[in-house]
Design an enzyme around this catalytic site. Structure first.
Site, PDB file in Angstrom:
ATOM      1  N   GLU A 187      49.620  28.621  30.717  1.00  0.00           N
ATOM      2  CA  GLU A 187      50.685  29.043  31.616  1.00  0.00           C
ATOM      3  C   GLU A 187      50.653  28.251  32.914  1.00  0.00           C
ATOM      4  O   GLU A 187      49.590  27.839  33.376  1.00  0.00           O
ATOM      5  CB  GLU A 187      50.521  30.528  31.985  1.00  0.00           C
ATOM      6  CG  GLU A 187      50.471  31.470  30.824  1.00  0.00           C
ATOM      7  CD  GLU A 187      50.038  32.872  31.248  1.00  0.00           C
ATOM      8  OE1 GLU A 187      49.800  33.076  32.453  1.00  0.00           O
ATOM      9  OE2 GLU A 187      49.929  33.738  30.380  1.00  0.00           O
TER      10      GLU A 187
ATOM     11  N   CYS B  59      51.337  27.090  40.415  1.00  0.00           N
ATOM     12  CA  CYS B  59      50.001  27.538  40.011  1.00  0.00           C
ATOM     13  C   CYS B  59      49.703  26.937  38.641  1.00  0.00           C
ATOM     14  O   CYS B  59      50.445  27.163  37.687  1.00  0.00           O
ATOM     15  CB  CYS B  59      49.956  29.065  39.958  1.00  0.00           C
ATOM     16  SG  CYS B  59      48.363  29.742  39.442  1.00  0.00           S
TER      17      CYS B  59
ATOM     18  N   CYS C  36      39.058  31.438  29.355  1.00  0.00           N
ATOM     19  CA  CYS C  36      38.099  31.333  30.455  1.00  0.00           C
ATOM     20  C   CYS C  36      36.783  31.944  30.018  1.00  0.00           C
ATOM     21  O   CYS C  36      36.758  32.945  29.290  1.00  0.00           O
ATOM     22  CB  CYS C  36      38.620  32.053  31.699  1.00  0.00           C
ATOM     23  SG  CYS C  36      37.554  31.862  33.155  1.00  0.00           S
TER      24      CYS C  36
ATOM     25  N   CYS D 247      35.649  37.783  34.158  1.00  0.00           N
ATOM     26  CA  CYS D 247      35.999  38.713  35.240  1.00  0.00           C
ATOM     27  C   CYS D 247      36.842  39.863  34.672  1.00  0.00           C
ATOM     28  O   CYS D 247      37.838  39.625  33.978  1.00  0.00           O
ATOM     29  CB  CYS D 247      36.768  37.994  36.339  1.00  0.00           C
ATOM     30  SG  CYS D 247      35.845  36.633  37.094  1.00  0.00           S
TER      31      CYS D 247
ATOM     32  N   CYS E 214      40.812  40.188  35.258  1.00  0.00           N
ATOM     33  CA  CYS E 214      41.653  39.044  34.916  1.00  0.00           C
ATOM     34  C   CYS E 214      42.057  39.081  33.444  1.00  0.00           C
ATOM     35  O   CYS E 214      41.195  39.165  32.559  1.00  0.00           O
ATOM     36  CB  CYS E 214      40.907  37.742  35.226  1.00  0.00           C
ATOM     37  SG  CYS E 214      41.849  36.263  34.828  1.00  0.00           S
TER      38      CYS E 214
ATOM     39  N   CYS F  86      47.933  35.811  36.020  1.00  0.00           N
ATOM     40  CA  CYS F  86      47.214  34.830  35.209  1.00  0.00           C
ATOM     41  C   CYS F  86      46.869  35.359  33.818  1.00  0.00           C
ATOM     42  O   CYS F  86      46.247  36.399  33.672  1.00  0.00           O
ATOM     43  CB  CYS F  86      45.937  34.453  35.946  1.00  0.00           C
ATOM     44  SG  CYS F  86      44.840  33.397  35.023  1.00  0.00           S
TER      45      CYS F  86
END
Length: 373
Positions: free
Chosen positions: A92, A105, A112, A116, A119, A340
Site C-alpha cells: 500500500e 506514505c 512486517c 507491534c 499495527c 497501515c
C-alpha cells in the site's frame, strides 16, 4: 535473460553501464531525467536519446514492475493505492492532502517482522523486503494521482514523503537508503532531505547509521516509556530496552535545527492515563524532540481500543505543560481503511473467502459427478 529494473540503478551505475558500451556518460543523465522528472514508462519515449541506445536499454532493462491494482478515495481527500508486485504480492501507499502539503506514505516491506500489536501490517507476518526500485516506483505511480483540494482536481505536487507504510524501514536498510538516494539526488526526483521522514520502531544501530549516511528526518515509534507495557505492545523492546533507545536518541548527532519526532499511539486504558503523559514528558527531558500523538485506528481482529477525544486532549495538555511540544495526528481516510496494512489485509481476507468458495464449489461438483455415475 531476465531484464533488470532500471530504477534499481544509481546514476553512477548507469554511467558505468554506458561506459562499458562506449556510450557517452552524459547519456545516463538524459535517461534519469526521463525516468524521474518526466516519469516515462517506455524507453522509446526518450526522444533525445539515440535510437540505438533506446533499443539497447529496452533489451537490458524494464522501467518499474508495480501495477496499480486499486485506488480507494476517502471523503477527506485521502487516496490509498493498492499496488501489485511482480511476484503477485501487494503493498500500500497513501496520498494524504493537508492544506498546502501533500504527503505520500510509502511501504518498505511486504508485511512486517516487528509484531507491534497496534499495527494491522503485523497480522500479515513478514514476507520480504522491497527493493530500492519498488519503493521509488510508489512515488512515480502516485504522482499522476496527486490533486489539490482547492480548487478540486487541480494537479498538485507531492511535497513530503514518509516511510511509514507497511514494514520497518530500517529492517530493510539498504532498500530504504537506496530509495532515499534516488528521491533526493539532483539526477533523481530531487526531493529536499527535510521533506523525507523515516519512521522506526527503534532499531538502534540502524538509526545511528541512517543519520550518519543521510539527512532524512527521523521518527521513532515509542508508544510507552514503561518497559513492560512497551514490551507487550512492541516486541522489539526485548532487544533494545526503553532506556537503551532513549539513550541512543540523546546521543544522536542532530544538526542544530533538527529534532526527533516520537510517535505515541494512544490506546484506551493501556497508555493514555495522566501518569503515562507525565512519565513520557520526564523520559524525553533533554532530547530535542516533538511528540506526535496518534489515536489508535482499530482494525478487524484487534482487541485494542481507541482513546476518546477528551482523553487525547488531556494527555496532550499534560505533555505540553511539561515543556514538550505535542501534536495530535488527525485520523485520515477511515472510510477507506487508510491505516497501515488494512487494505492489504482486507484484500487477503477477500481472496481467502473466494478461494474457500471455489473449493466448496469444486467439492459439490465432485459429489454431483460421483452420484450421477
Amino acid at each position: 535473460m531476465d531484464r533488470r529494473d532500471i530504477l534499481e540503478l544509481s546514476l553512477a551505475e548507469l554511467e558505468t553501464w554506458c561506459a562499458e558500451r562506449r556510450v557517452a556518460r552524459y547519456r545516463a543523465g538524459q535517461v534519469t531525467a526521463w525516468l524521474y522528472q518526466r516519469g516515462v514508462r517506455d524507453f522509446h519515449e526518450m526522444t533525445n536519446v539515440a535510437c540505438g541506445l533506446r533499443d539497447e536499454l529496452a533489451a537490458s532493462f524494464t522501467i518499474g514492475s508495480l501495477t496499480l491494482a486499486k485506488v480507494s478515495r476517502s471523503s477527506d481527500g485521502t487516496q490509498k493505492l493498492l499496488l501489485r508486485l511482480r511476484d503477485g504480492a501487494t503493498i500500500e501507499s497513501v496520498l494524504i492532502p493537508d492544506g498546502e502539503r501533500l504527503t505520500l506514505c510509502v511501504s518498505t516491506q511486504v508485511g512486517c517482522a516487528m509484531g507491534c500489536t497496534f499495527c494491522a501490517t503485523a497480522t500479515l507476518g513478514f514476507r520480504r523486503h522491497l527493493s530500492r526500485a519498488e519503493i521509488v516506483e510508489q512515488l512515480l505511480l502516485a504522482r499522476p494521482l496527486a490533486t489539490s483540494d482547492d480548487p478540486p482536481a487541480e494537479p498538485a505536487r507531492i511535497t513530503n514523503v514518509v516511510f511509514m507504510g507497511m514494514g520497518e524501514p530500517l529492517h530493510n536498510y539498504l532498500g530504504t537508503v537506496g530509495a532515499i538516494e534516488t528521491l533526493t539526488a539532483s539526477w533523481g526526483v530531487d526531493f529536499s532531505h527535510r521533506r523525507i521522514t523515516v519512521s522506526t520502531v527503534g532499531l538502534v544501530p540502524e538509526m545511528q547509521r541512517l543519520l550518519a549516511e543521510t539527512q532524512a528526518q527521523l521518527a521513532v515509534s515509542l508508544t510507552s516509556v514503561h518497559e513492560r507495557t512497551r514490551s507487550e505492545l512492541m516486541p522489539i523492546t526485548k532487544k533494545y530496552s526503553v532506556a537503551q533507545l532513549l539513550a541512543a536518541c540523546r546521543a544522536l548527532p542532530l544538526p542544530r535545527r533538527k529534532r526527533i519526532t516520537f510517535e505515541y499511539v494512544l490506546l484506551a486504558g493501556i497508555n493514555d492515563r495522566v501518569d503515562d503523559a507525565r512519565a513520557l514528558a520526564r523520559a524525553l527531558a533533554g532530547i530535542r524532540c516533538k511528540v506526535n500523538l496518534i489515536p489508535f485506528n482499530p482494525f478487524p481482529g484487534s482487541t485494542l481500543r481507541r482513546s476518546d477525544d477528551v482523553t487525547v486532549a488531556r494527555f496532550q495538555d499534560v505533555v505540553r505543560r511539561a515543556g514538550v511540544h505535542a501534536t495530535v495526528r488527525e485520523s485520515r481516510g477511515p472510510d477507506i481503511a487508510a491505516a497501515c496494512g488494512q487494505l492489504v489485509a482486507a484484500e487477503e481476507r477477500r481472496a481467502r473467502r473466494e478461494s474457500r468458495r471455489a473449493c466448496d464449489a469444486d467439492v459439490i461438483a465432485d459429489i454431483d459427478a460421483a452420484m450421477s455415475s
